[in-house]
Design a protein around this motif. Structure first.
Motif, PDB file in Angstrom:
ATOM      1  N   ALA A 291      37.958  38.171  40.928  1.00 25.73           N
ATOM      2  CA  ALA A 291      39.223  38.898  41.062  1.00 25.73           C
ATOM      3  C   ALA A 291      38.923  40.343  41.441  1.00 25.73           C
ATOM      4  O   ALA A 291      37.961  40.935  40.954  1.00 25.73           O
ATOM      5  CB  ALA A 291      40.008  38.858  39.751  1.00 25.73           C
ATOM      6  N   PHE A 292      39.772  40.881  42.319  1.00 26.27           N
ATOM      7  CA  PHE A 292      39.644  42.272  42.739  1.00 26.27           C
ATOM      8  C   PHE A 292      40.930  43.018  42.430  1.00 26.27           C
ATOM      9  O   PHE A 292      42.027  42.522  42.694  1.00 26.27           O
ATOM     10  CB  PHE A 292      39.357  42.362  44.248  1.00 26.27           C
ATOM     11  CG  PHE A 292      38.039  41.784  44.647  1.00 26.27           C
ATOM     12  CD1 PHE A 292      36.859  42.394  44.271  1.00 26.27           C
ATOM     13  CD2 PHE A 292      37.976  40.629  45.400  1.00 26.27           C
ATOM     14  CE1 PHE A 292      35.625  41.867  44.645  1.00 26.27           C
ATOM     15  CE2 PHE A 292      36.756  40.089  45.782  1.00 26.27           C
ATOM     16  CZ  PHE A 292      35.579  40.714  45.403  1.00 26.27           C
ATOM     17  N   TYR A 293      40.766  44.222  41.886  1.00 26.76           N
ATOM     18  CA  TYR A 293      41.887  45.108  41.570  1.00 26.76           C
ATOM     19  C   TYR A 293      41.699  46.387  42.362  1.00 26.76           C
ATOM     20  O   TYR A 293      40.572  46.884  42.490  1.00 26.76           O
ATOM     21  CB  TYR A 293      41.909  45.421  40.074  1.00 26.76           C
ATOM     22  CG  TYR A 293      42.162  44.196  39.233  1.00 26.76           C
ATOM     23  CD1 TYR A 293      43.454  43.880  38.823  1.00 26.76           C
ATOM     24  CD2 TYR A 293      41.119  43.367  38.857  1.00 26.76           C
ATOM     25  CE1 TYR A 293      43.694  42.746  38.049  1.00 26.76           C
ATOM     26  CE2 TYR A 293      41.359  42.233  38.098  1.00 26.76           C
ATOM     27  CZ  TYR A 293      42.636  41.923  37.696  1.00 26.76           C
ATOM     28  OH  TYR A 293      42.877  40.798  36.949  1.00 26.76           O
ATOM     29  N   PRO A 294      42.770  46.959  42.877  1.00 26.68           N
ATOM     30  CA  PRO A 294      42.650  48.176  43.680  1.00 26.68           C
ATOM     31  C   PRO A 294      42.350  49.400  42.829  1.00 26.68           C
ATOM     32  O   PRO A 294      42.533  49.382  41.610  1.00 26.68           O
ATOM     33  CB  PRO A 294      44.023  48.308  44.345  1.00 26.68           C
ATOM     34  CG  PRO A 294      44.951  47.658  43.367  1.00 26.68           C
ATOM     35  CD  PRO A 294      44.167  46.518  42.753  1.00 26.68           C
TER      36      PRO A 294
ATOM     37  N   ILE B  66      38.182  47.606  40.658  1.00 25.47           N
ATOM     38  CA  ILE B  66      37.534  46.791  39.638  1.00 25.47           C
ATOM     39  C   ILE B  66      37.269  45.408  40.217  1.00 25.47           C
ATOM     40  O   ILE B  66      38.134  44.808  40.852  1.00 25.47           O
ATOM     41  CB  ILE B  66      38.420  46.666  38.378  1.00 25.47           C
ATOM     42  CG1 ILE B  66      38.664  48.040  37.761  1.00 25.47           C
ATOM     43  CG2 ILE B  66      37.793  45.724  37.351  1.00 25.47           C
ATOM     44  CD1 ILE B  66      39.663  48.030  36.623  1.00 25.47           C
ATOM     45  N   SER B  67      36.059  44.899  39.960  1.00 29.93           N
ATOM     46  CA  SER B  67      35.686  43.541  40.350  1.00 29.93           C
ATOM     47  C   SER B  67      35.405  42.754  39.078  1.00 29.93           C
ATOM     48  O   SER B  67      34.702  43.233  38.186  1.00 29.93           O
ATOM     49  CB  SER B  67      34.417  43.551  41.203  1.00 29.93           C
ATOM     50  OG  SER B  67      34.586  44.380  42.324  1.00 29.93           O
ATOM     51  N   VAL B  68      35.951  41.542  39.012  1.00 33.26           N
ATOM     52  CA  VAL B  68      35.791  40.697  37.835  1.00 33.26           C
ATOM     53  C   VAL B  68      35.266  39.338  38.286  1.00 33.26           C
ATOM     54  O   VAL B  68      35.862  38.689  39.148  1.00 33.26           O
ATOM     55  CB  VAL B  68      37.138  40.524  37.092  1.00 33.26           C
ATOM     56  CG1 VAL B  68      36.967  39.621  35.882  1.00 33.26           C
ATOM     57  CG2 VAL B  68      37.709  41.872  36.688  1.00 33.26           C
ATOM     58  N   VAL B  69      34.138  38.914  37.707  1.00 33.35           N
ATOM     59  CA  VAL B  69      33.568  37.606  38.010  1.00 33.35           C
ATOM     60  C   VAL B  69      33.567  36.790  36.731  1.00 33.35           C
ATOM     61  O   VAL B  69      32.981  37.198  35.720  1.00 33.35           O
ATOM     62  CB  VAL B  69      32.130  37.723  38.585  1.00 33.35           C
ATOM     63  CG1 VAL B  69      31.533  36.344  38.817  1.00 33.35           C
ATOM     64  CG2 VAL B  69      32.144  38.541  39.871  1.00 33.35           C
ATOM     65  N   ASN B  70      34.259  35.670  36.762  1.00 32.58           N
ATOM     66  CA  ASN B  70      34.353  34.768  35.604  1.00 32.58           C
ATOM     67  C   ASN B  70      34.769  35.511  34.335  1.00 32.58           C
ATOM     68  O   ASN B  70      34.235  35.292  33.256  1.00 32.58           O
ATOM     69  CB  ASN B  70      33.037  34.021  35.383  1.00 32.58           C
ATOM     70  CG  ASN B  70      32.652  33.185  36.579  1.00 32.58           C
ATOM     71  OD1 ASN B  70      33.499  32.654  37.279  1.00 32.58           O
ATOM     72  ND2 ASN B  70      31.366  33.080  36.834  1.00 32.58           N
TER      73      ASN B  70
ATOM     74  N   ASP C 260      48.028  35.437  53.206  1.00 29.07           N
ATOM     75  CA  ASP C 260      47.856  35.016  51.817  1.00 29.07           C
ATOM     76  C   ASP C 260      48.737  35.864  50.913  1.00 29.07           C
ATOM     77  O   ASP C 260      48.267  36.736  50.213  1.00 29.07           O
ATOM     78  CB  ASP C 260      46.398  35.124  51.382  1.00 29.07           C
ATOM     79  CG  ASP C 260      45.525  34.104  52.069  1.00 29.07           C
ATOM     80  OD1 ASP C 260      44.634  34.525  52.808  1.00 29.07           O
ATOM     81  OD2 ASP C 260      45.756  32.902  51.880  1.00 29.07           O
ATOM     82  N   SER C 261      50.023  35.568  50.906  1.00 32.18           N
ATOM     83  CA  SER C 261      50.974  36.419  50.193  1.00 32.18           C
ATOM     84  C   SER C 261      50.757  36.437  48.681  1.00 32.18           C
ATOM     85  O   SER C 261      51.029  37.423  48.027  1.00 32.18           O
ATOM     86  CB  SER C 261      52.405  35.991  50.508  1.00 32.18           C
ATOM     87  OG  SER C 261      52.612  34.655  50.099  1.00 32.18           O
ATOM     88  N   ASP C 262      50.252  35.330  48.115  1.00 34.58           N
ATOM     89  CA  ASP C 262      50.037  35.335  46.665  1.00 34.58           C
ATOM     90  C   ASP C 262      48.680  35.915  46.285  1.00 34.58           C
ATOM     91  O   ASP C 262      48.391  36.113  45.114  1.00 34.58           O
ATOM     92  CB  ASP C 262      50.225  33.940  46.074  1.00 34.58           C
ATOM     93  CG  ASP C 262      49.122  32.968  46.447  1.00 34.58           C
ATOM     94  OD1 ASP C 262      48.301  33.281  47.332  1.00 34.58           O
ATOM     95  OD2 ASP C 262      49.095  31.876  45.856  1.00 34.58           O
TER      96      ASP C 262
ATOM     97  N   LEU D 173      43.326  38.377  44.540  1.00 33.70           N
ATOM     98  CA  LEU D 173      43.541  39.789  44.849  1.00 33.70           C
ATOM     99  C   LEU D 173      44.761  40.274  44.088  1.00 33.70           C
ATOM    100  O   LEU D 173      45.753  39.555  43.967  1.00 33.70           O
ATOM    101  CB  LEU D 173      43.770  39.977  46.342  1.00 33.70           C
ATOM    102  CG  LEU D 173      42.669  39.485  47.276  1.00 33.70           C
ATOM    103  CD1 LEU D 173      43.065  39.708  48.722  1.00 33.70           C
ATOM    104  CD2 LEU D 173      41.351  40.159  46.970  1.00 33.70           C
ATOM    105  N   HIS D 174      44.697  41.495  43.597  1.00 32.50           N
ATOM    106  CA  HIS D 174      45.794  42.057  42.809  1.00 32.50           C
ATOM    107  C   HIS D 174      46.296  43.350  43.445  1.00 32.50           C
ATOM    108  O   HIS D 174      45.574  44.024  44.175  1.00 32.50           O
ATOM    109  CB  HIS D 174      45.332  42.301  41.374  1.00 32.50           C
ATOM    110  CG  HIS D 174      44.953  41.033  40.687  1.00 32.50           C
ATOM    111  ND1 HIS D 174      45.866  40.214  40.074  1.00 32.50           N
ATOM    112  CD2 HIS D 174      43.749  40.422  40.550  1.00 32.50           C
ATOM    113  CE1 HIS D 174      45.248  39.164  39.578  1.00 32.50           C
ATOM    114  NE2 HIS D 174      43.962  39.267  39.858  1.00 32.50           N
ATOM    115  N   GLY D 175      47.543  43.698  43.120  1.00 32.62           N
ATOM    116  CA  GLY D 175      48.141  44.937  43.613  1.00 32.62           C
ATOM    117  C   GLY D 175      48.198  44.979  45.128  1.00 32.62           C
ATOM    118  O   GLY D 175      48.419  43.957  45.792  1.00 32.62           O
TER     119      GLY D 175
END
Length: 84
Positions: A76-79, A55-59, A23-25, A12-14
């Motif tokens: 990975a997920f971006y807000p 944004i969703s990113v897979v591999n 899950d702080s990181d 997770l980002h942002g």
């Protein structure tokens, strides 16, 4: 895949990192009993509101919420970014 279902690595980002308790990181593994799942299923499974995902990113590839996730994938997920 077998009986264990789908296991994926999530980042997770942002501000999304702050939405998951403990899950702080913002990085963790998720295992479900589902044989197959979509990005939207994963978002719901980890307790994030779909409307917060920009944004969703897979591999390493940007994907839509209806994209299928398979065992062993990295997600990975971006807000949503707001200009202003």
């Amino acid at each position: 895949m077998g009986l264990l279902g789908v296991k994926v690595r999530v980042a997770l980002h942002g501000g999304l990192k702050l939405m998951i308790e403990g899950d702080s990181d913002g990085q963790f593994a998720v295992t479900t009993e589902l044989e197959e799942m979509t990005v939207a299923d994963l978002v719901r499974n980890i307790g994030l509101p779909l409307e917060e995902i920009g944004i969703s990113v897979v591999n390493g590839e940007v994907v839509r919420l209806h994209a299928t996730i398979r065992d062993g994938d990295s997600v990975a997920f971006y807000p949503i970014l707001v200009n202003g």
